[in-house]
Design an enzyme around this catalytic site. Structure first.
Site, PDB file in Angstrom:
ATOM      1  N   GLY A  90       2.932  42.307  66.145  1.00  0.00           N
ATOM      2  CA  GLY A  90       3.676  43.230  65.367  1.00  0.00           C
ATOM      3  C   GLY A  90       5.236  42.976  65.233  1.00  0.00           C
ATOM      4  CB  SER A 186       1.322  37.384  65.324  1.00  0.00           C
ATOM      5  OG  SER A 186       2.470  37.707  64.563  1.00  0.00           O
ATOM      6  CE1 TYR A 187       8.123  40.399  68.967  1.00  0.00           C
ATOM      7  CE2 TYR A 187       6.956  41.718  70.196  1.00  0.00           C
ATOM      8  CZ  TYR A 187       8.450  41.398  69.894  1.00  0.00           C
ATOM      9  OH  TYR A 187       9.403  41.546  70.558  1.00  0.00           O
ATOM     10  CG  ASP A 395       1.162  31.491  59.986  1.00  0.00           C
ATOM     11  OD1 ASP A 395       1.374  32.401  58.954  1.00  0.00           O
ATOM     12  OD2 ASP A 395       1.276  31.687  61.064  1.00  0.00           O
ATOM     13  CG  HIS A 448      -0.404  34.930  61.149  1.00  0.00           C
ATOM     14  ND1 HIS A 448       0.715  34.315  61.830  1.00  0.00           N
ATOM     15  CD2 HIS A 448      -0.277  36.077  61.518  1.00  0.00           C
ATOM     16  CE1 HIS A 448       1.358  34.950  62.707  1.00  0.00           C
ATOM     17  NE2 HIS A 448       0.757  36.418  62.395  1.00  0.00           N
TER      18      HIS A 448
END
Length: 476
Positions: A90, A186-187, A395, A448
């Site tokens: 996020g 991701s984060y 991605d 992603h």
């Protein structure tokens, strides 16, 4: 038949009134907590033979902070399989909504159907699988102290996640002896190494009963270094015919991504860059967009302070990820907001005054986010932990270009360079680079969320990571 005898093996009443699993003693209190969290069957769930549990673990008694988890025992021989924790990023997005329901969990949501479908490539075929909604304010996780939401950041997220693990192992002591790993995307390129560091450092000083048998971590399409991630995004967009020569060269000339605030001229150019991703899917360049007016395409509020700093003011940076079905997130949100589903999961017990969403609309400030995770990752490599990094190569959000630039910045020696790896249908699954202390894998044709786009290859990847075996470099 095996499950019957295995259950007898798990629960054996001893003379002193506690329960045992092999040589692990489970108190009656812990067993009662496990049974309270037992998920018998979800609405629309296909029948399965493995056990699942869901519920809350308190991470701060004073503030009333509790994190929601969903745990699946391995499909076979769970007593012999490792334990794997999965985290989405996020910041502020749900590992239940993405990881479990749309990527690598055993139950996937479906278009226009109230039923779940079984994921034939679920990762609990390889490990006992634990999903966590973190930090508080995400999904079903909550706090009774409203000011906590205004103080969130990388540090408190890692501390609360560590406290969750310590308390979760007290509730499920039969898994304490298992090899423990963390993975995410991701984060989670921040979340995973920071939690890993908490475990690594605390293992040196905690009592034996709170020691975690931590072996390593794997992160995918991961935000690791602001400067290289941003440069890599722009290079990738130009190289894949997403932006014009003029915009590319203007950004290269004006934007200095080594600065926290490159300036308004750079921001204007980045606005033009993100505008292109308003008409194509940033998270999977060659997948269709969800064309209806849906939550999958609704942007989140800007999170002030989130990394990378110069992108944090651009609305497009915080768009919700989408899956192979570009409207998949809509189906998941509908399912998770059903009262019968929440009751089956023992979720939303405090009656949170907002609907469940993939990414929190309540988190608008992020107090701390290091510009680079490389020092932390390097510390953990030097500490002997297993570290794998993977990247889906379609991605545009954290592209393979960015990851390659970041890994080059490490300065690690390459022991085996750019080698193809193969799936069992004799196709090239991607490429690998073996560094001294780190293993890098690309996944060909994945966006992603690699397990969403290439589920078979993703399961092959995690199996090799957990067994510490290189992926096959020749057809088989």
């Amino acid at each position: 038949m095996f499950r019957y005898f295995y259950s007898l093996f798990l629960i054996v009443v001893s003379f002193n009134g506690v329960l045992g699993r092999g040589n692990i003693i489970i108190s009656k209190e812990a067993l009662a907590e496990q049974e309270a969290d037992r998920v018998i069957r979800l609405p629309g769930q296909p029948p399965v033979s493995f056990k699942q549990y869901a519920g809350y673990v308190t991470v701060n008694e004073t503030h009333g902070r509790a994190l929601f988890y969903w745990f699946f025992e391995a499909t076979t021989t769970p007593e012999k399989k490792p334990l794997l924790l999965w985290l989405n990023g996020g910041p502020g997005c749900s590992s239940i909504g993405y990881g479990e329901a749309e990527e690598l969990g055993p139950f996937l949501t479906q278009k226009n159907k109230p039923e779940l479908k079984f994921n034939n490539f679920t990762w609990n075929k390889a490990a006992n699988l634990l999903f966590l909604e973190s930090p508080v304010g995400v999904g079903f996780s909550y706090t009774n102290t409203s000011t906590d939401i205004k103080e969130l950041g990388d540090t408190i997220t890692a501390q609360d996640s560590y406290n969750f693990l310590v308390n979760w192992f007290r509730r499920f002591p039969q898994f304490k002896s298992h090899n423990f790993y963390i993975s995410g995307e991701s984060y989670a390129g921040h979340y995973v190494p920071q939690l890993a560091e908490q475990i690594f450092d605390n293992n040196k000083k905690v009592k034996k009963e709170d020691h975690i048998n931590f072996k390593g971590f794997m992160i995918g399409n991961a935000l690791m270094d602001d400067e290289k991630d941003q440069k890599g995004m722009i290079d990738y967009a130009w190289d894949h015919a997403v932006i014009s020569d003029h915009l590319y060269h203007s950004i290269k000339r004006v934007c200095n991504f080594s600065l926290e605030h490159p300036g308004e001229d750079c921001n204007d150019l980045l606005g033009q860059y993100f505008a292109v991703y308003g008409i194509i899917d940033m998270y999977s360049l060659y997948a269709p967009k969800c064309v209806k007016n849906s939550s999958s395409t609704r942007p989140l509020p800007t999170i002030n302070g989130a990394a990378p700093k110069s992108f944090s003011r651009i609305e497009g940076w915080h768009k919700r990820p989408t899956g192979y079905d570009p409207c998949l997130s809509d189906y998941t949100e509908t399912y998770m907001n059903r009262q019968d589903v929440q009751a089956a999961l023992h979720a939303n017990i405090t009656k949170i005054p907002y609907p469940w969403t993939h990414c929190s609309n309540n988190i608008s400030f992020w107090s701390d986010a290091p510009s680079s995770m490389l020092p932390t990752i390097k510390k953990l490599i030097d500490g002997g932990l297993r570290v794998w990094v993977y990247s889906g190569d379609t991605d545009g959000r954290i592209p393979v270009t960015a990851t390659r630039l970041t890994l080059r910045k490490f300065g690690l020696n390459i022991t085996e360079d750019w080698t193809p790896w193969y799936t069992n249908n004799k196709q090239v699954g991607g490429w690998t680079v073996a560094y001294d202390g780190l293993f890098f894998v690309t996944v060909r044709g994945a966006g992603h969320q690699v397990p969403t786009f290439k589920p078979k290859q993703a399961l092959q990847l995690v199996r090799h990571f957990l067994s510490n075996k290189k992926l096959p470099s020749a057809p088989f």
